[in-house]
Design a protein around this motif. Structure first.
Motif, mmCIF file in Angstrom:
data_model
loop_
_atom_site.group_PDB
_atom_site.id
_atom_site.type_symbol
_atom_site.label_atom_id
_atom_site.label_comp_id
_atom_site.label_asym_id
_atom_site.label_seq_id
_atom_site.Cartn_x
_atom_site.Cartn_y
_atom_site.Cartn_z
ATOM 1 N N HIS A 86 109.032 29.437 0.935
ATOM 2 C CA HIS A 86 108.609 28.102 0.517
ATOM 3 C C HIS A 86 108.931 27.920 -0.969
ATOM 4 C CE1 HIS A 86 106.365 24.396 0.368
ATOM 5 N NE2 HIS A 86 105.644 24.869 -0.641
ATOM 6 N N ASN A 132 109.573 22.541 11.623
ATOM 7 C CA ASN A 132 108.312 23.100 12.124
ATOM 8 C C ASN A 132 108.291 22.908 13.638
ATOM 9 O OD1 ASN A 132 105.650 23.747 12.771
ATOM 10 N ND2 ASN A 132 104.789 22.751 10.968
ATOM 11 N N GLU A 136 102.851 23.441 13.669
ATOM 12 C CA GLU A 136 101.680 24.118 13.117
ATOM 13 C C GLU A 136 101.284 23.499 11.778
ATOM 14 O OE1 GLU A 136 101.761 28.650 14.118
ATOM 15 O OE2 GLU A 136 103.814 28.021 13.728
ATOM 16 N N LYS A 139 101.925 25.452 8.463
ATOM 17 C CA LYS A 139 103.287 25.861 8.141
ATOM 18 C C LYS A 139 104.078 24.699 7.572
ATOM 19 C CE LYS A 139 104.296 29.802 11.144
ATOM 20 N NZ LYS A 139 105.040 30.239 12.342
ATOM 21 N N SER A 140 105.034 25.048 6.708
ATOM 22 C CA SER A 140 105.930 24.026 6.176
ATOM 23 C C SER A 140 107.002 23.714 7.205
ATOM 24 C CB SER A 140 106.567 24.505 4.869
ATOM 25 O OG SER A 140 107.166 25.766 5.047
#
Length: 237
Positions: A86, A132, A136, A139-140
């Motif tokens: 990220h 994604n 989720e 999450k990113s």
């Protein structure tokens, strides 16, 4: 200790390549069609360089500070360095001139900053857009229904070039479930490819890690990101 670690890496590297070749054949492709990228988070540069000496030609770091602290020690004469974690917009300027590919772009804000910093350095940065696929919340990654719009926005930026997609699917308890996520991701990859969007080249589908790279390749991945299966369990202390 170092000699044993080197021997372990040599054994693991050979085994992983055999598994990649086997999965590639099952998917109707050849070993050379699949890129083996080593995820090198927490791994000492001497160990990374030993893997590179074996033939490893792609490595990826997850953290900007770690990449910067190890950068001068990498042997990159025949190896591509990529960023796979990220990425915050305020850290882009620190790595944009050091990496060949940024795999984790999931917003127009981040893409725009990469473009701006690249233009300042008279370069064009290759990126992958992160999806994604498991939807989720923690999450990113962009949801698949928003992917095409994001790609069209990024395509207008002068300093970046989209080379494909990447994903990190949910943790699954069986191969069937994880394979379904990989199948859906590959379908999305093909759908986008067929749209032939300007400044968007669907040449890389990066999915699959140590525990599931075999299934990812069978379902269409052409780049896998493997860390612990090569270097051993992570030590985060």
């Amino acid at each position: 200790m170092t000699e044993k670690l080197f021997r372990d890496v040599e054994y693991n590297y050979k085994y992983i390549n055999e598994r990649i070749a086997e999965a590639a054949e099952k998917s109707g492709r050849k070993r050379e069609d699949i890129t083996f990228l080593a995820a090198t988070k927490t791994v000492d540069p001497t160990v990374i360089n030993h893997a590179i000496s074996l033939g490893l030609d792609h490595i990826g770091e997850n953290r900007v500070q770690e990449l910067l602290s190890k950068y001068e020690a990498y042997d990159l004469s025949n190896c591509s360095l990529q960023f796979i974690g990220h990425l915050q917009t305020n850290k882009v300027r620190q790595i944009v001139d050091k990496v060949d590919l940024i795999q984790s772009v999931d917003s127009i804000k981040l893409a725009r900053e990469i473009s701006n910093q690249s233009i300042k350095r008279a370069k064009k940065t290759d990126i992958l857009v992160e999806v994604n696929i498991g939807r989720e919340e923690n999450k990113s990654g962009v949801f698949e229904e928003n992917l095409e719009e994001l790609l069209c926005q990024i395509a207008e930026l002068e300093g970046v070039s989209v080379k494909g997609l990447m994903t990190i699917p949910p943790i699954c308890e069986n191969e069937h479930k994880i394979s379904k996520y990989f199948y859906n991701m590959h379908k999305l990859f093909i759908d986008i490819s067929e749209k032939k969007l300007d400044n968007v080249s669907m040449s890389i589908l990066s999915m699959g890690m140590s525990s599931d790279f075999y299934e990812a390749i069978i379902e269409g991945a052409n780049m896998v990101r493997i860390g612990s299966a090569l270097f051993g369990a992570r030590n985060y202390t």
